[in-house]
Design a protein around this motif. Structure first.
Motif, mmCIF file in Angstrom:
data_model
loop_
_atom_site.group_PDB
_atom_site.id
_atom_site.type_symbol
_atom_site.label_atom_id
_atom_site.label_comp_id
_atom_site.label_asym_id
_atom_site.label_seq_id
_atom_site.Cartn_x
_atom_site.Cartn_y
_atom_site.Cartn_z
ATOM 1 N N UNK A 24 0.832 -1.216 0.000
ATOM 2 C CA UNK A 24 0.000 0.000 0.000
ATOM 3 C C UNK A 24 0.860 1.257 0.000
ATOM 4 N N UNK A 25 1.886 1.249 0.853
ATOM 5 C CA UNK A 25 2.784 2.402 0.937
ATOM 6 C C UNK A 25 3.499 2.640 -0.396
ATOM 7 N N UNK A 26 4.000 1.555 -0.982
ATOM 8 C CA UNK A 26 4.778 1.692 -2.220
ATOM 9 C C UNK A 26 3.910 2.148 -3.380
ATOM 10 N N UNK A 27 2.691 1.602 -3.482
ATOM 11 C CA UNK A 27 1.828 1.996 -4.603
ATOM 12 C C UNK A 27 1.315 3.428 -4.433
ATOM 13 N N UNK A 28 1.095 3.833 -3.195
ATOM 14 C CA UNK A 28 0.676 5.223 -2.963
ATOM 15 C C UNK A 28 1.776 6.185 -3.406
ATOM 16 N N UNK A 29 3.030 5.827 -3.101
ATOM 17 C CA UNK A 29 4.154 6.681 -3.507
ATOM 18 C C UNK A 29 4.316 6.680 -5.023
ATOM 19 N N UNK A 30 4.077 5.521 -5.631
ATOM 20 C CA UNK A 30 4.213 5.411 -7.092
ATOM 21 C C UNK A 30 3.153 6.254 -7.796
ATOM 22 N N UNK A 31 1.910 6.193 -7.289
ATOM 23 C CA UNK A 31 0.835 6.989 -7.899
ATOM 24 C C UNK A 31 1.021 8.471 -7.627
ATOM 25 N N UNK A 32 1.471 8.785 -6.423
ATOM 26 C CA UNK A 32 1.760 10.164 -6.011
ATOM 27 C C UNK A 32 0.611 11.115 -6.329
ATOM 28 N N UNK A 33 -0.611 10.609 -6.264
ATOM 29 C CA UNK A 33 -1.770 11.457 -6.502
ATOM 30 C C UNK A 33 -1.854 11.993 -7.915
ATOM 31 N N UNK A 34 -1.148 11.346 -8.860
ATOM 32 C CA UNK A 34 -1.095 11.830 -10.239
ATOM 33 C C UNK A 34 -2.420 11.510 -10.951
ATOM 34 N N UNK A 35 -3.200 12.525 -11.337
ATOM 35 C CA UNK A 35 -4.510 12.260 -11.944
ATOM 36 C C UNK A 35 -4.432 11.736 -13.373
#
Lengths: 91, 156
Positions: free
Chosen positions: B13-24
């Motif tokens: 969860x932590x790694x995928x959240x960082x990978x997505x970085x809220x990028x729309x």
């Protein structure tokens, strides 16, 4: 290009080959006609014993020169780091 | 850093959240986790030790990610591979890919794993009650990687 003396090759032995050779690597000074991976392999195999066994032509051994996968015809030059290892098994 | 080699465990969860970085721009996130099974040959596995070739490992994984970025329309990719002594059920590897659409994310994720299995310098050693042995490479892994040389990229 590496920080070892320019007239030597740095050999790195990994995984099963490190166990077989009993060392993690060494610095060598091959003769001038050892200029490719194929000739380096033959030169090391000529040591006999476990070297001849592990580096026999039918054994799967991979080579890398300065961290790039190498082919039999890839050139090796003094100062290079050459790694010998079995086929990879990560993932 | 899209490529990491580490002894420590990772949290998906932590790694995928960082990978997505809220990028729309991201509409798809695909992830693969490889884990340690409990059988080595016919004997129960005690530990699986992962070794790598520092320097070349990072270089080869970065090159694999770069190939994926050139072949598919992906936003970003992440590879985490653990080394050291692991036990059954432990996590070994994480590949995460983000893209606008699912086709690119699925394909690039599978491609990165297939190439990692045959090109990245990692080796597994299994220890059971009978002793230790290096795991042999499998022909099926070479076949899985080779198929990407003939298949055109999806969604491109």
């Amino acid at each position: 290009m590496r920080d070892n003396p320019v007239d030597t090759l740095t050999l790195v032995y990994l995984a099963r080959l490190r166990d077989a050779f009993g060392a993690s690597g060494e610095a060598v000074r091959p003769p001038a006609d050892v200029a490719t991976i194929a000739s380096l392999r033959a030169w090391l195999a000529a040591r006999g014993g476990v070297w001849a066994t592990e580096l026999a032509p039918e054994r799967a051994v991979r080579f890398a020169v300065n961290h790039d996968i190498a082919q039999p015809e890839t050139a090796v030059r003094p100062g290079d780091e050459v790694a010998l290892f079995p086929p990879v098994t990560g993932g | 850093m899209p490529v990491r080699i580490q002894e420590a465990d990772f949290d998906l969860t932590t790694e995928l959240a960082a990978l997505r970085a809220g990028d729309p721009r991201v509409g798809a996130v695909a992830a693969f986790i490889g884990t340690v099974r409990d059988v080595a040959g016919n004997a129960p596995l005690a530990t699986m030790t992962l070794e790598h070739y520092p320097g070349m490992t990072e270089r080869s994984l970065t090159a694999i990610v770069d190939i994926a970025k050139s072949r598919w329309d992906i936003v970003d990719a992440l590879v985490i591979h653990r080394v050291g002594a692991l036990r059954p059920a432990d996590q070994i590897v994480l590949v995460g890919v983000t893209s606008a659409h699912r086709g690119d994310a699925f394909a690039a994720c599978e491609f990165i794993m297939d190439y990692l299995k045959t090109r990245a310098p990692f080796w597994k050693k299994e220890t059971t009650a009978e002793g230790s042995r290096w795991v042999e490479a499998r022909a099926s892994d070479d076949e899985a990687a080779a198929r990407w040389q003939s298949e055109p990229p999806r969604g491109a």
